[in-house]
Design a protein around this motif. Structure first.
Motif, PDB file in Angstrom:
ATOM      1  N   TYR A  59       0.851  -1.184   0.000  1.00 44.42           N
ATOM      2  CA  TYR A  59       0.000   0.000   0.000  1.00 44.42           C
ATOM      3  C   TYR A  59       0.892   1.241   0.000  1.00 44.42           C
ATOM      4  O   TYR A  59       1.840   1.332   0.778  1.00 44.42           O
ATOM      5  CB  TYR A  59      -0.871   0.066   1.248  1.00 44.42           C
ATOM      6  CG  TYR A  59      -1.792  -1.113   1.474  1.00 44.42           C
ATOM      7  CD1 TYR A  59      -3.133  -1.061   1.123  1.00 44.42           C
ATOM      8  CD2 TYR A  59      -1.313  -2.276   2.074  1.00 44.42           C
ATOM      9  CE1 TYR A  59      -3.981  -2.135   1.350  1.00 44.42           C
ATOM     10  CE2 TYR A  59      -2.146  -3.359   2.311  1.00 44.42           C
ATOM     11  CZ  TYR A  59      -3.478  -3.284   1.945  1.00 44.42           C
ATOM     12  OH  TYR A  59      -4.317  -4.344   2.173  1.00 44.42           O
ATOM     13  N   VAL A  60       0.587   2.200  -0.863  1.00 45.08           N
ATOM     14  CA  VAL A  60       1.228   3.514  -0.828  1.00 45.08           C
ATOM     15  C   VAL A  60       0.126   4.544  -0.628  1.00 45.08           C
ATOM     16  O   VAL A  60      -0.737   4.725  -1.492  1.00 45.08           O
ATOM     17  CB  VAL A  60       2.023   3.798  -2.121  1.00 45.08           C
ATOM     18  CG1 VAL A  60       2.639   5.188  -2.056  1.00 45.08           C
ATOM     19  CG2 VAL A  60       3.110   2.746  -2.334  1.00 45.08           C
ATOM     20  N   VAL A  61       0.149   5.185   0.543  1.00 49.29           N
ATOM     21  CA  VAL A  61      -0.930   6.079   0.966  1.00 49.29           C
ATOM     22  C   VAL A  61      -0.401   7.505   1.015  1.00 49.29           C
ATOM     23  O   VAL A  61       0.670   7.755   1.572  1.00 49.29           O
ATOM     24  CB  VAL A  61      -1.440   5.683   2.374  1.00 49.29           C
ATOM     25  CG1 VAL A  61      -2.696   6.463   2.727  1.00 49.29           C
ATOM     26  CG2 VAL A  61      -1.667   4.179   2.473  1.00 49.29           C
ATOM     27  N   ASP A  62      -1.161   8.445   0.453  1.00 49.36           N
ATOM     28  CA  ASP A  62      -0.751   9.853   0.554  1.00 49.36           C
ATOM     29  C   ASP A  62      -1.940  10.730   0.931  1.00 49.36           C
ATOM     30  O   ASP A  62      -3.090  10.301   0.860  1.00 49.36           O
ATOM     31  CB  ASP A  62      -0.085  10.334  -0.741  1.00 49.36           C
ATOM     32  CG  ASP A  62      -1.028  10.457  -1.930  1.00 49.36           C
ATOM     33  OD1 ASP A  62      -2.111  11.070  -1.778  1.00 49.36           O
ATOM     34  OD2 ASP A  62      -0.700   9.951  -3.020  1.00 49.36           O
ATOM     35  N   ASN A  63      -1.620  11.951   1.342  1.00 48.44           N
ATOM     36  CA  ASN A  63      -2.660  12.919   1.712  1.00 48.44           C
ATOM     37  C   ASN A  63      -2.753  14.033   0.683  1.00 48.44           C
ATOM     38  O   ASN A  63      -3.031  15.182   1.016  1.00 48.44           O
ATOM     39  CB  ASN A  63      -2.380  13.497   3.101  1.00 48.44           C
ATOM     40  CG  ASN A  63      -1.113  14.360   3.137  1.00 48.44           C
ATOM     41  OD1 ASN A  63      -0.278  14.288   2.230  1.00 48.44           O
ATOM     42  ND2 ASN A  63      -0.967  15.188   4.157  1.00 48.44           N
ATOM     43  N   GLY A  64      -2.522  13.678  -0.580  1.00 45.18           N
ATOM     44  CA  GLY A  64      -2.564  14.667  -1.656  1.00 45.18           C
ATOM     45  C   GLY A  64      -3.976  15.079  -2.012  1.00 45.18           C
ATOM     46  O   GLY A  64      -4.940  14.818  -1.287  1.00 45.18           O
ATOM     47  N   ARG A 148      -9.669  -1.869   3.306  1.00 47.89           N
ATOM     48  CA  ARG A 148      -8.635  -1.369   4.203  1.00 47.89           C
ATOM     49  C   ARG A 148      -8.093  -0.028   3.710  1.00 47.89           C
ATOM     50  O   ARG A 148      -7.826   0.881   4.492  1.00 47.89           O
ATOM     51  CB  ARG A 148      -7.500  -2.386   4.320  1.00 47.89           C
ATOM     52  CG  ARG A 148      -6.427  -1.938   5.309  1.00 47.89           C
ATOM     53  CD  ARG A 148      -5.268  -2.877   5.370  1.00 47.89           C
ATOM     54  NE  ARG A 148      -4.205  -2.324   6.217  1.00 47.89           N
ATOM     55  CZ  ARG A 148      -2.973  -2.767   6.250  1.00 47.89           C
ATOM     56  NH1 ARG A 148      -2.601  -3.786   5.503  1.00 47.89           N
ATOM     57  NH2 ARG A 148      -2.074  -2.197   7.039  1.00 47.89           N
ATOM     58  N   ALA A 149      -7.922   0.089   2.400  1.00 46.55           N
ATOM     59  CA  ALA A 149      -7.410   1.341   1.826  1.00 46.55           C
ATOM     60  C   ALA A 149      -8.337   2.500   2.144  1.00 46.55           C
ATOM     61  O   ALA A 149      -7.884   3.607   2.473  1.00 46.55           O
ATOM     62  CB  ALA A 149      -7.236   1.188   0.317  1.00 46.55           C
ATOM     63  N   GLU A 150      -9.641   2.261   2.059  1.00 53.16           N
ATOM     64  CA  GLU A 150     -10.590   3.337   2.361  1.00 53.16           C
ATOM     65  C   GLU A 150     -10.498   3.754   3.822  1.00 53.16           C
ATOM     66  O   GLU A 150     -10.577   4.948   4.146  1.00 53.16           O
ATOM     67  CB  GLU A 150     -12.013   2.887   2.032  1.00 53.16           C
ATOM     68  CG  GLU A 150     -13.027   4.007   2.154  1.00 53.16           C
ATOM     69  CD  GLU A 150     -14.372   3.658   1.551  1.00 53.16           C
ATOM     70  OE1 GLU A 150     -15.356   4.349   1.887  1.00 53.16           O
ATOM     71  OE2 GLU A 150     -14.439   2.703   0.747  1.00 53.16           O
ATOM     72  N   SER A 151     -10.272   2.770   4.704  1.00 58.98           N
ATOM     73  CA  SER A 151     -10.114   3.114   6.117  1.00 58.98           C
ATOM     74  C   SER A 151      -8.825   3.891   6.359  1.00 58.98           C
ATOM     75  O   SER A 151      -8.749   4.730   7.263  1.00 58.98           O
ATOM     76  CB  SER A 151     -10.139   1.849   6.975  1.00 58.98           C
ATOM     77  OG  SER A 151      -8.985   1.060   6.768  1.00 58.98           O
TER      78      SER A 151
END
Length: 426
Positions: A59-64, A148-151
């Motif tokens: 998973y690569v998560v960002d706040n962009g 999980r990604a949505e959470s």
């Protein structure tokens, strides 16, 4: 379409399979995704490498700024129609797809845009493309990974990229075994090292605002500065600037030059070991080439000279903007460039100067554990002939008369080759 024109749409199944081998390794593929996060104005990026046997995922998560439904679909198009402006880290519109599919057969985007609060989900699955032999994307997939990604996004804007079916990461057999688990543990360490180096300017905020925070499996990365500028004994030579001509005009390239301290003058043994870098001292010497402040190549002299034990303390930075991409022949993976011939000629003298001074530092500080030992060949001398030669070169560089010294050396080579050899001029 005119009657004499025939459409020749490529086979989706065959072409996507070929694009998997474009040249990425695992850490380079992760770095390419972080390019997209930075381009989306992210200030926080989290990488999660999760081992779960055949159901393992990244998973690569960002706040962009996130993606709308139309933008998410376009992001999964091979050769996206979007254009890239000066300063963008992207280039060909292939990175997200080719980087992700080089490691696994399934890529999912889960995103919420800052404009529209609804979560968007899209999946690109090579098995589905192979079944239909068409450029198809799944809309609103539902599985534990997308949930999980949505959470992970919570209620904020941002994007999660998920890699699944990791056939290029997991072994063909024994995907649930200890060897596979240890491989994931190794990849976590290598990913931390790689990202701390490639994005060190973004992590430190050097000439950039705001700085970007990157974490891997919960550990926040500290920038790895190739030039250890926080060490008091690091030497920095005057920066230089060159102009390169290209089809749209003239652009500038910046050169920075650094001589790292010898082992005995580092602030601590741990600091010296850390400065060795992922490739260790000899292979970390050379040119560090940055495109839009992102490190794209390192660990050699780019064909300007060879790797040498005596110049292992020499490191130099080259900076260029993306309007010089064609001149530098940057590849799709943004991991390799070719230094243009016109620039190589301009680099010859300043790189030679850097290496001469680095050689002198190495011989003084690392070649002999006892700095007070007299290595003279006669009572009247305090240095070997080679040391005298290095001192002459160093003095010529610092006084601005290096070209004059080169002419003197040419005459000496012809008239007194033994003396020239003794001084290290041959």
């Amino acid at each position: 379409m005119p009657q004499n024109i025939i459409s020749a749409t490529p086979s989706a199944a065959r072409l996507t399979q070929s694009l998997r081998d474009i040249g990425y390794d695992f850490v380079g593929a992760v770095a390419d995704l972080i390019d997209n996060s930075i381009a989306a104005s992210s200030t926080e990026v989290s990488v999660e490498i999760e081992f779960a046997g055949t159901d393992s995922a990244v998973y690569v998560v960002d706040n962009g700024c996130g993606l709308t439904a139309v933008e998410a679909t376009e992001a999964l198009r091979f050769g996206t129609r979007r254009s890239y402006a000066l300063g963008d880290l992207g280039r060909y519109g292939l990175g997200l797809k080719t980087a992700s599919l080089s490691q696994g057969r399934c890529l999912t985007l889960v995103s919420r845009s800052s404009e529209r609060r609804r979560v968007v989900r899209r999946t690109l699955d090579l098995d589905l493309i192979g079944r239909w032999d068409d450029w198809v994307i799944v809309e609103n997939p539902r599985d534990r990974h997308s949930e999980r990604a949505e959470s992970m996004l919570g209620g904020d804007a941002g994007t999660v990229v998920i890699w699944q079916k990791l056939d290029r990461v997991l072994p063909a057999s024994g995907a649930d075994g200890g060897w596979a688990k240890r491989r994931f543990e190794t990849l976590i360490v290598k990913t931390r090292q790689h990202l701390a180096m490639v994005f060190h300017r973004f992590l430190s905020g050097e000439n950039l605002a705001p700085r970007v925070s990157i974490s891997v499996n919960g550990e926040k990365l500290m920038p790895w500065d190739p030039y250890v500028r926080d060490e008091p004994a690091t030497q920095q030579l005057d920066p230089l600037e060159f102009e390169l001509s290209h089809h749209t005009g003239v652009s500038k390239v910046q050169l920075g030059r650094y001589i790292l301290p010898g082992k005995r003058t580092f602030s601590s043994p741990d600091a010296f070991d850390d400065a060795a870098g992922p490739l260790n001292w000899n292979r970390q010497q050379g040119l560090y080439i940055y495109r839009e402040n992102r490190l794209v190549q390192w660990g050699s002299w780019g064909g300007t000279r060879g790797i040498d034990e005596h110049t292992k303390l020499a490191r130099a930075s080259i900076d260029f903007d993306n309007d010089l991409d064609e001149i530098f022949n940057i590849n799709v993976a943004k991991m390799r460039v070719a230094i243009p011939g016109q620039l190589k000629q301009m680099l010859e003298r300043p790189i030679s100067e850097l290496c001469i001074l680095a050689d002198r530092t190495y011989r003084r500080q690392d070649h002999n554990d006892d700095p007070s030992e007299d290595r003279s060949e006669s009572k009247g001398g305090s240095s070997s002939n080679a040391e005298v030669g290095l001192a002459l070169k160093s003095a010529a560089i610092q006084s601005g008369h290096y070209e004059t010294l080169k002419k003197i050396v040419e005459v000496m080579r012809e008239q007194n080759p033994e003396m020239a050899a003794g001084l290290g001029f041959m």
